[in-house]
Design a protein around this motif. Structure first.
Motif, PDB file in Angstrom:
ATOM      1  N   GLU A  58       0.832  -1.215   0.000  1.00 19.12           N
ATOM      2  CA  GLU A  58       0.000   0.000   0.000  1.00 19.12           C
ATOM      3  C   GLU A  58       0.860   1.256   0.000  1.00 19.12           C
ATOM      4  N   VAL A  59       1.995   1.210   0.680  1.00 20.93           N
ATOM      5  CA  VAL A  59       2.923   2.348   0.693  1.00 20.93           C
ATOM      6  C   VAL A  59       3.508   2.532  -0.716  1.00 20.93           C
ATOM      7  N   LEU A  60       3.838   1.433  -1.377  1.00 20.50           N
ATOM      8  CA  LEU A  60       4.370   1.518  -2.750  1.00 20.50           C
ATOM      9  C   LEU A  60       3.335   2.107  -3.704  1.00 20.50           C
ATOM     10  N   LYS A  61       2.074   1.737  -3.519  1.00 20.34           N
ATOM     11  CA  LYS A  61       1.001   2.294  -4.355  1.00 20.34           C
ATOM     12  C   LYS A  61       0.882   3.798  -4.131  1.00 20.34           C
ATOM     13  N   GLU A  62       1.041   4.206  -2.894  1.00 23.91           N
ATOM     14  CA  GLU A  62       0.990   5.625  -2.550  1.00 23.91           C
ATOM     15  C   GLU A  62       2.146   6.379  -3.226  1.00 23.91           C
ATOM     16  N   ILE A  63       3.341   5.799  -3.155  1.00 17.86           N
ATOM     17  CA  ILE A  63       4.530   6.411  -3.771  1.00 17.86           C
ATOM     18  C   ILE A  63       4.332   6.528  -5.279  1.00 17.86           C
ATOM     19  N   THR A  65       1.529   6.667  -6.884  1.00 12.72           N
ATOM     20  CA  THR A  65       0.495   7.672  -7.138  1.00 12.72           C
ATOM     21  C   THR A  65       1.098   9.070  -7.099  1.00 12.72           C
ATOM     22  N   ILE A  66       1.891   9.350  -6.072  1.00 13.47           N
ATOM     23  CA  ILE A  66       2.537  10.665  -5.944  1.00 13.47           C
ATOM     24  C   ILE A  66       3.483  10.897  -7.119  1.00 13.47           C
ATOM     25  N   MET A  67       4.227   9.859  -7.499  1.00 14.14           N
ATOM     26  CA  MET A  67       5.158   9.953  -8.615  1.00 14.14           C
ATOM     27  C   MET A  67       4.414  10.357  -9.895  1.00 14.14           C
ATOM     28  N   TYR A  68       3.279   9.704 -10.160  1.00 11.78           N
ATOM     29  CA  TYR A  68       2.533  10.023 -11.383  1.00 11.78           C
ATOM     30  C   TYR A  68       1.867  11.388 -11.321  1.00 11.78           C
ATOM     31  N   ILE A  69       1.473  11.838 -10.135  1.00  6.04           N
ATOM     32  CA  ILE A  69       0.960  13.201 -10.009  1.00  6.04           C
ATOM     33  C   ILE A  69       2.073  14.173 -10.415  1.00  6.04           C
ATOM     34  N   GLY A  70       3.303  13.891  -9.971  1.00  6.62           N
ATOM     35  CA  GLY A  70       4.450  14.739 -10.308  1.00  6.62           C
ATOM     36  C   GLY A  70       4.863  14.656 -11.764  1.00  6.62           C
ATOM     37  N   ILE A  71       4.669  13.501 -12.387  1.00  2.00           N
ATOM     38  CA  ILE A  71       5.041  13.323 -13.797  1.00  2.00           C
ATOM     39  C   ILE A  71       4.000  13.979 -14.704  1.00  2.00           C
ATOM     40  N   MET A  87      -8.138  11.018  -6.950  1.00  2.00           N
ATOM     41  CA  MET A  87      -8.478  10.831  -8.371  1.00  2.00           C
ATOM     42  C   MET A  87      -7.363  10.075  -9.096  1.00  2.00           C
ATOM     43  N   GLU A  88      -6.101  10.425  -8.809  1.00  5.30           N
ATOM     44  CA  GLU A  88      -4.980   9.713  -9.437  1.00  5.30           C
ATOM     45  C   GLU A  88      -4.957   8.260  -8.970  1.00  5.30           C
ATOM     46  N   LYS A  89      -5.171   8.053  -7.676  1.00  7.19           N
ATOM     47  CA  LYS A  89      -5.162   6.687  -7.111  1.00  7.19           C
ATOM     48  C   LYS A  89      -6.291   5.861  -7.722  1.00  7.19           C
ATOM     49  N   MET A  90      -7.490   6.459  -7.861  1.00  6.32           N
ATOM     50  CA  MET A  90      -8.614   5.724  -8.465  1.00  6.32           C
ATOM     51  C   MET A  90      -8.294   5.347  -9.911  1.00  6.32           C
ATOM     52  N   SER A  94      -7.955   1.596 -11.271  1.00  9.63           N
ATOM     53  CA  SER A  94      -8.761   1.100 -12.401  1.00  9.63           C
ATOM     54  C   SER A  94      -7.898   0.405 -13.447  1.00  9.63           C
ATOM     55  N   GLN A  95      -6.607   0.763 -13.494  1.00 10.61           N
ATOM     56  CA  GLN A  95      -5.684   0.129 -14.441  1.00 10.61           C
ATOM     57  C   GLN A  95      -5.214  -1.236 -13.934  1.00 10.61           C
ATOM     58  N   GLY A  96      -5.383  -1.447 -12.633  1.00  6.49           N
ATOM     59  CA  GLY A  96      -4.903  -2.684 -12.020  1.00  6.49           C
ATOM     60  C   GLY A  96      -3.439  -2.515 -11.626  1.00  6.49           C
ATOM     61  N   TRP A  97      -3.141  -2.859 -10.401  1.00 10.30           N
ATOM     62  CA  TRP A  97      -1.771  -2.718  -9.901  1.00 10.30           C
ATOM     63  C   TRP A  97      -0.952  -3.965 -10.226  1.00 10.30           C
ATOM     64  N   PRO A  98       0.292  -3.756 -10.646  1.00  8.19           N
ATOM     65  CA  PRO A  98       1.165  -4.915 -10.871  1.00  8.19           C
ATOM     66  C   PRO A  98       1.616  -5.504  -9.532  1.00  8.19           C
ATOM     67  N   GLU A  99       2.301  -6.619  -9.599  1.00  3.98           N
ATOM     68  CA  GLU A  99       2.835  -7.248  -8.391  1.00  3.98           C
ATOM     69  C   GLU A  99       3.888  -6.345  -7.761  1.00  3.98           C
TER      70      GLU A  99
END
Length: 128
Positions: A58-63, A65-71, A87-90, A94-99
């Motif tokens: 979950e922490v990696l997903k958060e990171i 998400t923040i990374m893509y907001i910045g990109i 909104m970015e996290k949703m 929706s894209q599905g998280w990788p392993e």
């Protein structure tokens, strides 16, 4: 409870490692990166990957998400930081998280990771 602030120390460490990698890879006027710096940057990248591996998914997903907001910088500046993040996290949900291993690889191999995270955090009104 703001997850981001709970993990701010993790984010600071990732930004610190990312900055070290960015500096090692920096070259002047098209000169090639020297082998020693390339080796050091790969070692730092391994350190970053190990550090990420010690985090919950979950922490990696958060990171990520923040990374893509910045990109992408694709958010409405009138939205609240929570709305921007959610909104970015949703979208990423929706894209599905990788392993976890793929998340670690994607984050640790991102050029300018430190800048993207800082920009993402700024969009969320979090200074580091």
């Amino acid at each position: 409870d703001n997850l981001l602030l709970k993990n701010i120390d993790v984010l600071k460490e990732i930004i610190k490692l990312g900055k070290e990698i960015t500096l090692l890879r920096e070259t002047k006027d098209n000169e090639k990166i020297n082998k020693e710096n390339l080796y050091k940057s790969r070692k730092k990248q391994e350190d970053l990957a190990k550090y990420l591996d010690n985090q919950e998914i979950e922490v990696l997903k958060e990171i990520m998400t923040i990374m893509y907001i910045g990109i992408d910088k694709d958010y409405d500046i009138d939205d609240s930081p929570n709305e921007i993040f959610n909104m970015e996290k949703m979208f990423l949900d929706s894209q599905g998280w990788p392993e976890k291993e793929i998340l670690i690889y994607t984050i640790s191999n991102k050029s300018l990771l430190d800048e993207f995270l800082i920009d993402g955090l700024k969009a969320l009104n979090i200074e580091v």
